[in-house]
Design an enzyme around this catalytic site. Structure first.
Site, short mmCIF file in Angstrom:
data_model
loop_
_atom_site.label_atom_id
_atom_site.label_comp_id
_atom_site.label_asym_id
_atom_site.label_seq_id
_atom_site.Cartn_x
_atom_site.Cartn_y
_atom_site.Cartn_z
N PRO A 90 -9.87 13.23 -9.97
CA PRO A 90 -10.93 13.56 -9.01
C PRO A 90 -12.34 13.34 -9.57
O PRO A 90 -13.29 13.18 -8.79
CB PRO A 90 -10.68 15.04 -8.71
N ASP A 170 -11.14 -8.13 6.62
CA ASP A 170 -11.02 -6.69 6.41
C ASP A 170 -12.39 -6.02 6.35
O ASP A 170 -13.39 -6.64 5.99
CB ASP A 170 -10.29 -6.40 5.10
#
Length: 253
Positions: A90, A170
């Site tokens: 994280p 994309d």
């Protein structure tokens, strides 16, 4: 390219590597994936890989020694090619399209999937080169982020997608100036009383491309305005783009 994955749950990767369009990259060897279980490098009858944290607190911490032994074996198997060691955490830098392109153009990496409360910091300090995060949330382990990186890298390889131009359209791709992708529609032309946009049914290629560009601009302005600012700063927006954005802006005044 080759990715070696250190994970306590190698069985999670088997269906992932064998399903979907990206399996072509793994089957062809364009993206080689080797799985290593740190438990195989632990000592004792129970092959213990975790212990209680110093200082107390909840949960367990992955021990440095089994990971270090696994890493040494991986490096020997790779021929000690200097591949970077990547830890999913994280606190890592956010993985984005540019990062995926960098990893997808290189020789690969050694991916470390943490579990429990984390990994002994001494292993991280000594061996980890890069820490990556998928976003501001916490997962139960690094396996899902590892799969996300492998999937994103695999679909960039030649011949993996059915249409070579698919990934060029994309979201975030430089080919679209870093904008979000536009909405997509297919048959039937009218579904549940709602018709597909007339522009897409017109057969007029310039009109279709202008509609798609306008939709990308509108979506990016509404959802990710910082991407629009980046495209503008890079000089990627045309006069027609700016005119459309100005018109959109007036609607919200």
């Amino acid at each position: 390219m080759r990715f070696d994955v250190l994970t306590l749950f190698p069985e999670l990767f088997a269906p992932f590597l064998q399903a979907g369009v990206t399996r072509r990259a793994y089957e062809s060897g364009q993206v080689q994936v080797q799985l290593w279980n740190p438990r195989d490098f632990a000592e004792g009858n129970y092959r213990r890989v975790d212990d209680r944290p110093f200082g107390g607190g909840p949960g367990m911490v992955m021990m440095a020694e089994p990971l270090a032994r696994a890493l040494a074996t991986v490096r020997a198997a790779r021929g000690d090619d200097g591949a970077p060691v990547l830890l999913f955490s994280p606190i890592g830098e956010r993985l984005d399209h540019a990062g995926v392109e960098r990893w997808g153009a290189g020789p690969g990496a050694i991916l470390v999937c943490g579990r429990y409360e984390g990994i002994d910091q001494r292993f991280i300090d000594r061996f980890v080169d890069v820490q990556l995060s998928l976003g501001d949330f916490v997962l139960s382990g690094g396996e899902i982020p590892a799969m996300a990186l492998l999937d994103a890298v695999a679909r960039l390889q030649p011949g993996v997608l059915g249409d070579e131009g698919s990934h060029q359209a994309d979201s975030f791709n430089p080919a679209l100036d870093g904008l979000l992708d536009c909405p997509h529609y297919t048959r039937p032309e009218v579904w549940d009383g709602v018709a597909a946009p007339a522009e897409l049914l017109s057969g007029h290629h310039a009109q279709i491309e202008r509609w798609r560009r306008d939709q990308r601009l509108a979506l990016t302005a509404a959802r990710r305005p910082e991407l629009l600012d980046a495209a503008r700063s890079a000089g990627r927006l045309s006069r027609a783009d700016e005119a459309l954005l100005a018109k959109l802006g007036k609607k919200h005044l």
